[in-house]
Design a protein around this motif. Structure first.
Motif, PDB file in Angstrom:
ATOM      1  N   LYS A 640       0.825  -1.205   0.000  1.00 37.49           N
ATOM      2  CA  LYS A 640       0.000   0.000   0.000  1.00 37.49           C
ATOM      3  C   LYS A 640       0.861   1.257   0.000  1.00 37.49           C
ATOM      4  CE  LYS A 640      -3.755   2.269   2.487  1.00 37.49           C
ATOM      5  NZ  LYS A 640      -4.701   2.184   3.625  1.00 37.49           N
ATOM      6  N   HIS A 641       1.906   1.237   0.842  1.00 43.42           N
ATOM      7  CA  HIS A 641       2.796   2.394   0.897  1.00 43.42           C
ATOM      8  C   HIS A 641       3.560   2.567  -0.406  1.00 43.42           C
ATOM      9  CE1 HIS A 641       2.251   3.916   4.945  1.00 43.42           C
ATOM     10  NE2 HIS A 641       2.293   2.667   5.433  1.00 43.42           N
ATOM     11  N   GLU A 642       3.929   1.438  -1.029  1.00 41.56           N
ATOM     12  CA  GLU A 642       4.614   1.539  -2.310  1.00 41.56           C
ATOM     13  C   GLU A 642       3.707   2.159  -3.374  1.00 41.56           C
ATOM     14  OE1 GLU A 642       5.876  -2.399  -3.140  1.00 41.56           O
ATOM     15  OE2 GLU A 642       7.709  -2.257  -1.939  1.00 41.56           O
ATOM     16  N   SER A 643       2.433   1.759  -3.333  1.00 36.13           N
ATOM     17  CA  SER A 643       1.493   2.350  -4.293  1.00 36.13           C
ATOM     18  C   SER A 643       1.309   3.843  -4.027  1.00 36.13           C
ATOM     19  CB  SER A 643       0.141   1.632  -4.222  1.00 36.13           C
ATOM     20  OG  SER A 643      -0.467   1.832  -2.959  1.00 36.13           O
ATOM     21  N   ILE A 644       1.321   4.195  -2.738  1.00 31.83           N
ATOM     22  CA  ILE A 644       1.229   5.624  -2.393  1.00 31.83           C
ATOM     23  C   ILE A 644       2.428   6.387  -2.944  1.00 31.83           C
ATOM     24  CG2 ILE A 644       1.271   7.287  -0.487  1.00 31.83           C
ATOM     25  CD1 ILE A 644      -0.375   5.298   1.132  1.00 31.83           C
ATOM     26  N   SER A 645       3.603   5.770  -2.795  1.00 31.61           N
ATOM     27  CA  SER A 645       4.813   6.410  -3.297  1.00 31.61           C
ATOM     28  C   SER A 645       4.751   6.596  -4.800  1.00 31.61           C
ATOM     29  CB  SER A 645       6.036   5.564  -2.924  1.00 31.61           C
ATOM     30  OG  SER A 645       7.216   6.156  -3.432  1.00 31.61           O
ATOM     31  N   GLU A 646       4.233   5.576  -5.491  1.00 34.84           N
ATOM     32  CA  GLU A 646       4.104   5.691  -6.936  1.00 34.84           C
ATOM     33  C   GLU A 646       3.118   6.801  -7.317  1.00 34.84           C
ATOM     34  OE1 GLU A 646       3.017   1.897  -8.381  1.00 34.84           O
ATOM     35  OE2 GLU A 646       4.953   0.963  -7.968  1.00 34.84           O
ATOM     36  N   ASP A 647       2.016   6.860  -6.563  1.00 30.94           N
ATOM     37  CA  ASP A 647       1.037   7.911  -6.847  1.00 30.94           C
ATOM     38  C   ASP A 647       1.632   9.297  -6.656  1.00 30.94           C
ATOM     39  OD1 ASP A 647      -0.833   6.002  -7.410  1.00 30.94           O
ATOM     40  OD2 ASP A 647      -1.772   6.058  -5.411  1.00 30.94           O
ATOM     41  N   VAL A 648       2.424   9.441  -5.588  1.00 32.65           N
ATOM     42  CA  VAL A 648       3.059  10.729  -5.333  1.00 32.65           C
ATOM     43  C   VAL A 648       4.019  11.090  -6.464  1.00 32.65           C
ATOM     44  CG1 VAL A 648       4.628  11.991  -3.805  1.00 32.65           C
ATOM     45  CG2 VAL A 648       2.802  10.597  -2.842  1.00 32.65           C
ATOM     46  N   ASN A 649       4.795  10.074  -6.901  1.00 32.35           N
ATOM     47  CA  ASN A 649       5.729  10.338  -7.991  1.00 32.35           C
ATOM     48  C   ASN A 649       4.991  10.719  -9.274  1.00 32.35           C
ATOM     49  OD1 ASN A 649       8.010   9.842  -6.450  1.00 32.35           O
ATOM     50  ND2 ASN A 649       7.992   7.641  -6.875  1.00 32.35           N
ATOM     51  N   LYS A 650       3.871  10.014  -9.546  1.00 32.83           N
ATOM     52  CA  LYS A 650       3.090  10.335 -10.735  1.00 32.83           C
ATOM     53  C   LYS A 650       2.522  11.751 -10.662  1.00 32.83           C
ATOM     54  CE  LYS A 650       1.679   5.593 -11.851  1.00 32.83           C
ATOM     55  NZ  LYS A 650       0.539   4.655 -11.977  1.00 32.83           N
ATOM     56  N   GLN A 651       2.006  12.085  -9.448  1.00 38.17           N
ATOM     57  CA  GLN A 651       1.424  13.425  -9.285  1.00 38.17           C
ATOM     58  C   GLN A 651       2.494  14.502  -9.463  1.00 38.17           C
ATOM     59  OE1 GLN A 651      -1.618  14.010  -9.096  1.00 38.17           O
ATOM     60  NE2 GLN A 651      -1.861  16.104  -8.375  1.00 38.17           N
ATOM     61  N   GLU A 652       3.686  14.217  -8.898  1.00 38.96           N
ATOM     62  CA  GLU A 652       4.769  15.185  -9.027  1.00 38.96           C
ATOM     63  C   GLU A 652       5.202  15.318 -10.482  1.00 38.96           C
ATOM     64  OE1 GLU A 652       9.259  15.991  -7.229  1.00 38.96           O
ATOM     65  OE2 GLU A 652       8.206  14.121  -6.830  1.00 38.96           O
ATOM     66  N   ASN A 653       5.310  14.180 -11.165  1.00 32.02           N
ATOM     67  CA  ASN A 653       5.695  14.227 -12.580  1.00 32.02           C
ATOM     68  C   ASN A 653       4.642  14.961 -13.404  1.00 32.02           C
ATOM     69  OD1 ASN A 653       8.048  12.815 -12.083  1.00 32.02           O
ATOM     70  ND2 ASN A 653       7.107  10.817 -12.459  1.00 32.02           N
ATOM     71  N   LYS A 654       3.362  14.731 -13.041  1.00 30.93           N
ATOM     72  CA  LYS A 654       2.277  15.393 -13.760  1.00 30.93           C
ATOM     73  C   LYS A 654       2.362  16.911 -13.604  1.00 30.93           C
ATOM     74  CE  LYS A 654      -2.762  15.584 -14.099  1.00 30.93           C
ATOM     75  NZ  LYS A 654      -4.053  15.073 -13.548  1.00 30.93           N
ATOM     76  N   LEU A 655       2.642  17.346 -12.363  1.00 30.92           N
ATOM     77  CA  LEU A 655       2.779  18.780 -12.126  1.00 30.92           C
ATOM     78  C   LEU A 655       3.950  19.370 -12.900  1.00 30.92           C
ATOM     79  CD1 LEU A 655       2.139  18.975  -8.279  1.00 30.92           C
ATOM     80  CD2 LEU A 655       0.624  19.756 -10.081  1.00 30.92           C
ATOM     81  N   ILE A 656       5.060  18.632 -12.905  1.00 29.22           N
ATOM     82  CA  ILE A 656       6.252  19.117 -13.607  1.00 29.22           C
ATOM     83  C   ILE A 656       5.984  19.200 -15.106  1.00 29.22           C
ATOM     84  CG2 ILE A 656       8.644  18.571 -14.201  1.00 29.22           C
ATOM     85  CD1 ILE A 656       8.902  17.335 -11.394  1.00 29.22           C
ATOM     86  N   ILE A 657       5.308  18.166 -15.645  1.00 28.38           N
ATOM     87  CA  ILE A 657       5.015  18.155 -17.083  1.00 28.38           C
ATOM     88  C   ILE A 657       4.073  19.287 -17.447  1.00 28.38           C
ATOM     89  CG2 ILE A 657       3.869  16.850 -18.913  1.00 28.38           C
ATOM     90  CD1 ILE A 657       4.949  14.297 -17.563  1.00 28.38           C
ATOM     91  N   GLU A 658       3.000  19.471 -16.636  1.00 28.62           N
ATOM     92  CA  GLU A 658       2.049  20.541 -16.925  1.00 28.62           C
ATOM     93  C   GLU A 658       2.716  21.910 -16.875  1.00 28.62           C
ATOM     94  OE1 GLU A 658      -1.193  20.198 -14.263  1.00 28.62           O
ATOM     95  OE2 GLU A 658      -2.145  18.539 -15.340  1.00 28.62           O
TER      96      GLU A 658
END
Length: 688
Positions: A640-658
């Motif tokens: 669960k924590h690993e999935s949270i970490s992945e979600d955070v990374n995706k959200q951060e990457n999404k913000l950076i890309i946008e």
């Protein structure tokens, strides 16, 4: 090649007048130089019906509109639709007049006028919402797509020629097309050379028959025919010329200045509605200060607004620049609020003139004026009055040196509002105006009353809320952006708000040096950079009114919910886009830049904390599973924590890309704008 036309009382009747000057000389209007040159005597019939007028076709020029920086996308949908429908019906249609002039000068036109080969009845049949108005020069007013487009007809002038048109066309110069002759004939009936340009968007061509492009290049205002004849034909052209010269910064020709000096009194013969229309066009469209200065220099202001003309005459004796006068500062701040595409109703500038007249008659303490303007601007007495601090303001004779009691401040504000209402009535009453002019015995009064009774009642209503019960006044205003649609329609609530803003900015500009910076620092410390800085057109200039507004309404902002990191970042980007599109004072720029920097650091910190905290939790669970043979639930927790970490990374990457995409889009847009601006030729290059 110069050719001669025989003209009767019809189309070329204005040029006929040139042949009736002393010594019976035939006069040639040299369009290139704008001067009159004497030629050999003209052949004039004994009955005075026909005259020979020389036409210099060598001055007729056609320009590629794109080489002048004018393209079709600069034309709004409404006039473009009118042009397209007329062309589809088989008629020729052109943009004409001031809109073509403003497009060439890279300015926003006040309106777009169309002229066509169709007669007015044919135009009316093409549009459902169309009315024919005017008696002397009838036109069609076409209502389309929420705006009004005025359409004139070439045939209107032909009807006034009393059947002479066939004679004119039978004498058409050799080598001259019928289209060019029609355009030239219409152009010589216009007022100024720079208003005689025709633009055909479908062909991207600009037609110049009066050397108007040369006058635009030299920033010179000239009449097409001699100014004396032009102003005698229509004295409203005097005020129109002043308005154009003031707004565009043009120099008046010597011919125009002499004619204005001899015919200035003729404007008193104008219909009051026409006179009010011309004056309103000067003061409501962003050129009030230069217009008033030019009216004063040409001695026209003493006819239109005699009291304010006498005031300026007296005050200028002790000042080196008109901008130091309170009246001129009020108009200067008015020009910063309104523009050609965002005009105001006449009640705004009439209210300003009445406010100034009230101060000249009864000087007020600065504390009272601060409270008066603050209440108008913020729409409430409670909260706004606390910023009416005692500061020395360098305006005289409007600001008195008396000390006002803050406990009786509400009564003083109520009294000032009553004085302003009385001043509005004075501006519309000739007897009371003559009585007031006794303050200036060396100045004359023309006897002209410009403002009508209905307008007076509307302006008085603006200040009635302060006269009735100022301490309980609260109109519920929470937004400080100007609604220009309501302002242009004369809504009292919006006019009251803008009036207060202009007075506040004027008072702030008159604060004695040294005190303004101290007060600004105190206000910024009170605000604490916690409120959102709204940067819009109404904040132009070095005004403290916005920061005061933040403090007044800080209780309402306390209940606002905190934004997420994504929303915070998105809001920061939107604010930056809005900030980049407007003009702000250096003080406001520093505030916004500092705030943005703090927001970016805050977002980065939040993302970094989220990422670091999640990684630590995952590592701790993995270490525990290796040492103690963790159970299935613990392994699930790890996943669960690993999935949270992945979600955070995706959200951060999404913000950076946008953010990267937005910055790239901005960079490309700036590059396109730079290329367009660099490709836009200068007027000087056009004439090389």
């Amino acid at each position: 090649m110069a050719v001669c036309l025989r003209a009767g009382h019809g189309v070329l009747s204005r040029l006929k007048a040139l042949c009736q000057l002393p010594v019976s000389l035939r006069l040639n209007r040299m369009l290139a130089g704008g001067e009159l040159q004497a030629q050999e005597p003209a052949e004039v019939s004994s009955d005075g019906v026909g005259h020979l007028v020389e036409i210099d076709m060598s001055t007729w020029k056609t320009y590629d509109a794109r080489s002048c920086g004018v393209t079709g996308h600069l034309i709004p949908k409404s006039p473009w639709t009118v042009l397209a429908l007329l062309r589809d019906a088989g008629f020729n249609a052109y943009l004409v007049g001031g809109c073509v002039r403003d497009l060439i000068l890279n300015r926003i036109p006040k309106d777009f006028d169309v002229v066509t080969t169709a007669d007015l009845q044919q135009v009316k049949e093409r549009f459902h919402r169309c009315d024919i108005v005017g008696k002397r020069f009838p036109i069609c007013r076409v209502r389309i797509k929420g705006s009004v487009v005025e359409v004139a007809s070439f045939k209107t002038m032909a009807k006034t020629a009393e059947g002479k048109e066939k004679v004119i066309f039978s004498c058409m110069p050799r080598g001259c097309s019928e289209k060019d002759f029609i355009l030239w004939r219409d152009s010589v009936h216009r007022d100024f050379t720079i208003n005689s340009l025709f633009f055909n968007p479908s062909e991207n061509k600009i037609y110049d028959y009066n050397n108007a492009m040369e006058d635009l290049r030299s920033l010179k205002l000239r009449t097409i025919i001699p100014a004396q004849l032009s102003f005698e034909e229509d004295c409203a052209r005097i005020l129109r010329g002043v308005r154009i010269a003031a707004r565009l910064g043009l120099a008046l020709s010597r011919d125009i200045e002499i004619a204005i000096g001899s015919l200035s009194s003729s404007i008193t013969c104008l219909n009051k509605d026409r006179l009010m229309l011309e004056v309103n066009s000067m003061l409501s469209y962003g050129a009030a200060e230069p217009s008033l200065c030019l009216l004063q220099r040409l001695r026209l202001l003493e006819i239109i607004l005699p009291f304010h003309a006498a005031y300026l005459d007296q005050q200028n004796k002790g000042y080196t620049a008109q901008s130091s006068l309170m009246l001129m500062r009020l108009l200067y701040n008015l020009d910063k609020v309104v523009s050609c595409n965002q005009p105001s109703d006449c009640t705004l500038w009439i209210g300003l003139l009445a406010f100034h007249l009230a101060l000249v008659k009864n000087p007020q303490d600065a504390l009272v004026i601060w409270a008066f303007a603050s209440t108008l601007y913020y729409g409430k007495w409670k909260g706004a009055s606390q910023f009416a601090n005692k500061r020395e303001v360098n305006f005289g004779p409007e600001i008195s040196q008396s000390s006002s009691n803050k406990s009786a401040l509400a009564e003083s504000v109520r009294n000032l509002a009553s004085l302003v209402q009385e001043s509005v009535s004075i501006l519309s009453d000739m007897d009371r105006l003559n009585e007031l002019m006794s303050r200036y015995p060396n100045s004359s009064c023309s006897g002209l009353v410009l403002i009508q009774e209905q307008v007076v009642n509307n302006v008085r209503e603006i200040f009635q809320v302060l006269v009735s019960d100022v301490e309980s006044y609260n109109d519920g205003r929470g937004c400080f952006e100007i609604n220009y649609e309501l302002l242009g329609k004369g809504f009292l609530r919006e006019t009251r708000h803008v009036l207060g803003k202009i007075i506040l900015n004027t008072m702030n500009g008159g604060v004695v040096q040294g005190e303004e910076a101290v007060e600004g620092k105190k206000l910024m410390d009170a605000v604490g950079y916690q409120q959102e800085t709204v940067v819009s057109k109404q904040n132009e200039g070095s005004s403290l009114s916005h920061f005061i507004a933040q403090e007044v309404f800080k209780d309402h902002n306390k209940c606002s919910q905190p934004m997420s990191s994504f929303e915070l970042l998105k809001g920061g980007v939107d604010e930056k886009q809005k900030f980049d599109g407007e003009r702000c004072s250096p003080f406001e720029q520093k505030v916004v830049v500092k705030k943005r920097r703090g927001e970016r650091l805050r977002v980065k910190g939040i993302l970094k904390d989220m990422k670091g905290e999640t990684k630590q939790r995952v590592k701790a669970v993995k270490r525990c599973s290796l040492e103690h043979s963790v159970s299935k639930n613990q392994l699930d927790l790890t996943e669960k924590h690993e999935s949270i970490s992945e979600d955070v990374n995706k959200q951060e990457n999404k913000l950076i890309i946008e953010r990267g995409l937005k910055e790239e889009a901005k960079r490309r847009k700036r590059k396109v704008l730079v290329e367009e601006e660099s490709s836009r030729p200068l007027l000087s290059d056009i004439f090389k």
